[in-house]
Design a protein around this motif. Structure first.
Motif, short mmCIF file in Angstrom:
data_model
loop_
_atom_site.label_atom_id
_atom_site.label_comp_id
_atom_site.label_asym_id
_atom_site.label_seq_id
_atom_site.Cartn_x
_atom_site.Cartn_y
_atom_site.Cartn_z
N ASP A 7 -4.91 3.83 -2.49
CA ASP A 7 -5.55 2.89 -3.63
C ASP A 7 -4.14 2.13 -4.16
OD1 ASP A 7 -6.02 1.66 -6.33
OD2 ASP A 7 -7.89 2.83 -6.31
N PRO A 8 -4.00 0.93 -4.15
CA PRO A 8 -2.77 0.31 -4.52
C PRO A 8 -2.52 0.25 -6.08
CG PRO A 8 -4.24 -1.30 -3.93
CD PRO A 8 -4.93 -0.02 -3.19
N TYR A 9 -3.56 0.42 -6.82
CA TYR A 9 -3.47 0.42 -8.15
C TYR A 9 -2.97 1.94 -8.80
CZ TYR A 9 -4.95 1.18 -13.38
OH TYR A 9 -4.92 1.22 -14.38
N LEU A 10 -3.60 2.94 -7.97
CA LEU A 10 -2.99 4.22 -8.34
C LEU A 10 -1.54 4.28 -7.89
CD1 LEU A 10 -6.24 6.48 -7.58
CD2 LEU A 10 -5.30 5.81 -9.69
N ARG A 11 -1.31 3.72 -6.60
CA ARG A 11 0.12 3.82 -6.06
C ARG A 11 1.12 3.30 -7.09
NH1 ARG A 11 -1.22 1.96 -1.64
NH2 ARG A 11 0.02 0.10 -1.74
N ALA A 12 0.91 2.22 -7.65
CA ALA A 12 1.61 1.19 -8.32
C ALA A 12 1.68 2.25 -9.75
CB ALA A 12 0.95 0.12 -8.95
N ILE A 13 0.87 2.78 -10.12
CA ILE A 13 0.84 3.68 -11.55
C ILE A 13 1.70 4.61 -11.38
CG2 ILE A 13 -0.30 4.74 -13.49
CD1 ILE A 13 -0.69 1.61 -13.21
N THR A 14 1.49 5.39 -10.28
CA THR A 14 2.56 6.53 -10.03
C THR A 14 3.81 6.33 -9.82
OG1 THR A 14 0.30 7.54 -8.65
CG2 THR A 14 2.41 8.70 -8.21
N TYR A 15 4.15 5.34 -9.01
CA TYR A 15 5.43 5.09 -8.75
C TYR A 15 6.26 4.78 -10.14
CZ TYR A 15 5.62 4.48 -3.84
OH TYR A 15 5.65 4.39 -2.42
N ARG A 28 18.05 6.54 -8.70
CA ARG A 28 17.24 6.07 -7.82
C ARG A 28 15.76 5.51 -8.63
NH1 ARG A 28 15.79 8.46 -2.48
NH2 ARG A 28 14.65 6.35 -2.13
N TYR A 29 15.91 5.56 -9.87
CA TYR A 29 14.65 5.33 -10.83
C TYR A 29 14.34 3.60 -10.61
CZ TYR A 29 17.08 2.72 -14.26
OH TYR A 29 17.69 1.78 -15.26
N LYS A 30 15.14 2.83 -10.26
CA LYS A 30 14.96 1.29 -9.92
C LYS A 30 14.19 1.34 -8.73
CE LYS A 30 18.90 -0.19 -12.65
NZ LYS A 30 20.30 -1.35 -12.57
N ASP A 31 14.49 2.03 -7.82
CA ASP A 31 13.94 1.96 -6.53
C ASP A 31 12.48 2.46 -6.64
OD1 ASP A 31 13.28 1.73 -3.75
OD2 ASP A 31 13.87 3.84 -3.44
N ALA A 32 12.14 3.43 -7.38
CA ALA A 32 10.56 3.83 -7.78
C ALA A 32 9.87 2.62 -8.29
CB ALA A 32 10.53 4.80 -8.64
N PHE A 33 10.60 1.81 -9.18
CA PHE A 33 9.97 0.70 -10.00
C PHE A 33 9.68 -0.52 -9.03
CE2 PHE A 33 11.19 2.55 -14.27
CZ PHE A 33 9.82 2.77 -14.55
N THR A 34 10.80 -0.73 -8.23
CA THR A 34 10.39 -1.80 -7.32
C THR A 34 9.33 -1.39 -6.23
OG1 THR A 34 12.95 -2.09 -6.97
CG2 THR A 34 11.69 -2.80 -5.06
N ARG A 35 9.06 -0.25 -5.69
CA ARG A 35 8.00 0.06 -4.97
C ARG A 35 6.64 0.07 -5.82
NH1 ARG A 35 9.52 5.52 -1.62
NH2 ARG A 35 11.69 4.88 -0.74
N ALA A 36 6.88 0.29 -7.12
CA ALA A 36 5.66 0.04 -8.04
C ALA A 36 4.98 -1.20 -8.08
CB ALA A 36 5.78 0.43 -9.33
N LEU A 37 6.14 -2.26 -8.15
CA LEU A 37 5.72 -3.81 -8.17
C LEU A 37 5.14 -4.31 -6.85
CD1 LEU A 37 8.91 -4.82 -10.48
CD2 LEU A 37 6.39 -5.01 -11.13
N LYS A 38 5.67 -3.73 -5.81
CA LYS A 38 5.09 -4.00 -4.56
C LYS A 38 3.73 -3.51 -4.49
CE LYS A 38 9.64 -3.89 -1.80
NZ LYS A 38 10.54 -3.42 -0.67
N ALA A 39 3.27 -2.36 -4.92
CA ALA A 39 2.02 -1.83 -4.64
C ALA A 39 1.32 -2.94 -5.65
CB ALA A 39 2.05 -0.57 -5.30
#
Length: 433
Positions: A18-26, A40-51
């Motif tokens: 689920d992209p919504y849950l994936r984004a929130i989790t990231y 690497r926290y910025k990497d997590a947020f980048t993945r969140a925005l991609k989701a």
């Protein structure tokens, strides 16, 4: 937590379909990595925005953007603002009432982050007046908390509907009073459109004036304001102010102001003052010290009526006796007798009852004593009290009532306090015959 574990968590999050849950989790992972000072926290947020970008449902996409922006905001990232703007741009395309609901959510999250100016900007875009005013009030509170009274005043000017406008004015007024900016507080009073909130404001003013130990001239200025606006609100503002002042113990000032109030308003004003200080007999005494004539009689009557509505209090005994000594009204003396009887101060009660000459009122006075004595199973004392009414008609009536109540006790075990009602009914019967 080791870097390897963070990497593992980031990897596992990829498997959330689920992209919504994936984004929130990231976003949540990015926030906790930032707290742990993991670069690497910025990497997590980048993945969140991609989701987020892969979410098809417009509503879920906006909710995800707001969630990610909130976590970004908690890290202090400048990207938070851009993400909130992105959410706002999508919200603008929504139909009502969904648009306003999501704007409200946007405002709530921004306030949560302490970004009050941004919240203010978006709150103004809410079309529904109730939702907009509710949001603006929350923002006003936050500005006051942040000591930004200028911006709070700006919001006050934007809110036009009631009761929100007056509530906002009340909050602004309290802050000016807290700062002892009494001149500005006076000007804020003109902002009130609600009689209720104006009344609350005037009471609050009285409390702050007392705490600040201001000279009497400052009190006078607020009285002038109350009198100047009283024509539109029926003197409720002045009443509220004087009630507040009386509650703070400034009785002499209250009495002095009475002379400036139209006489037809004295009863309502005096009753409100009496009720406000009823728990403080010393203030009631001072009020009586300052009043004369009809005003004093009115105040004494209000005091007795209010006290008789409550459980008898021995601290009020001397006050009640004073009223009995200073009034020429036999109706008031009857009330004095009733109160003293409830205190079981029978000698004092009988002394005042003996002053009542009107047969009907005398039967009420001694009837009060008799009823209280019956409650204590003092049958002889009750009969003796009844016999103090020498008038043939009313004396016989009272004795009849007391004898019947003696039998009431024998059968039911309690005494009804209905002497006044029964006396009134009997008087009407005789007057009609």
């Amino acid at each position: 937590m080791s870097a390897e574990l963070y990497n593992e968590v980031l990897y596992l999050t990829r498997s959330i379909k689920d992209p919504y849950l994936r984004a929130i989790t990231y976003a949540r992972i990015g926030y906790y990595m930032h707290r742990a000072k993991n670069p690497r926290y910025k990497d997590a947020f980048t993945r969140a925005l991609k989701a987020v970008a892969s979410i098809d449902n417009p509503l879920l996409l906006v909710r995800a953007l707001i969630e990610v922006a909130t976590y970004l905001g908690k890290t202090g990232s400048r990207s938070a603002s851009k993400t909130f703007v992105q959410a706002y741009e999508s919200i603008k395309t929504f139909p009502q009432p969904l648009k306003d609901d999501m704007l409200g959510e946007l405002v709530r999250r921004l306030l949560e982050l302490g970004r009050t100016d941004d919240a203010f900007f978006y709150a103004k875009e809410i079309e529904n007046s109730i939702k907009r005013n509710d949001a603006l009030l929350k923002i006003l509170h936050r500005y006051i908390e942040k000591d930004s009274l200028r911006k709070a005043r700006l919001i006050l000017e934007l809110i036009e509907d009631e009761p929100w406008h007056s509530i906002a004015a009340y909050e602004v007024l309290k802050e000016h009073l807290k700062r002892e900016e009494f001149g500005t507080a006076i000007r804020v009073l003109s902002e009130f459109k609600s009689d209720y909130w104006l009344g609350e404001a005037m009471k609050t003013v009285a409390v702050h004036l007392k705490k600040a130990e201001v000279p009497e001239g400052t009190y006078e200025k607020f009285v002038d304001v109350a009198l100047s606006i009283s024509s539109s609100v029926g003197f409720e503002a002045l009443t509220s102010f004087l009630v507040g002042v009386a509650s703070q113990g400034e009785i002499d000032f209250v009495v002095e102001v009475l002379s400036r109030v139209p006489r037809e308003l004295h009863p309502e004003l005096l009753e409100s003052i009496v009720l406000a200080i009823l728990d403080r007999p010393e203030l009631l005494e001072r009020l009586l010290d300052g009043l004369v004539g009809d005003e004093k009689e009115l105040a004494m009557n209000f005091i007795l009526d209010a006290l008789l509505e409550r459980r008898p209090d021995r601290e009020c005994r001397e006050l009640v006796k004073r009223i009995g000594s200073e009034t020429d009204s036999e109706k008031l003396i009857v009330k004095v007798v009733r109160y003293l009887s409830k205190l079981h101060a029978y000698e004092d009660a009988a002394e005042f009852a003996s002053k009542v000459l009107d047969p009907y009122l005398r039967s009420l006075a001694f009837g009060s004593i008799a009823v209280e004595k019956l409650k204590e199973s003092d049958i002889d004392g009750a009969i003796d009290a009844a016999l103090e009414v020498k008038d043939p008609r009313w004396g016989s009536w009272l004795l009849s009532e007391i004898l019947a109540k003696i039998l009431e006790i024998h059968v039911g075990g309690e005494v009804k306090e209905d002497i006044e009602e029964r006396a009134e009914a009997q008087r009407k019967l005789w007057e009609g015959s």
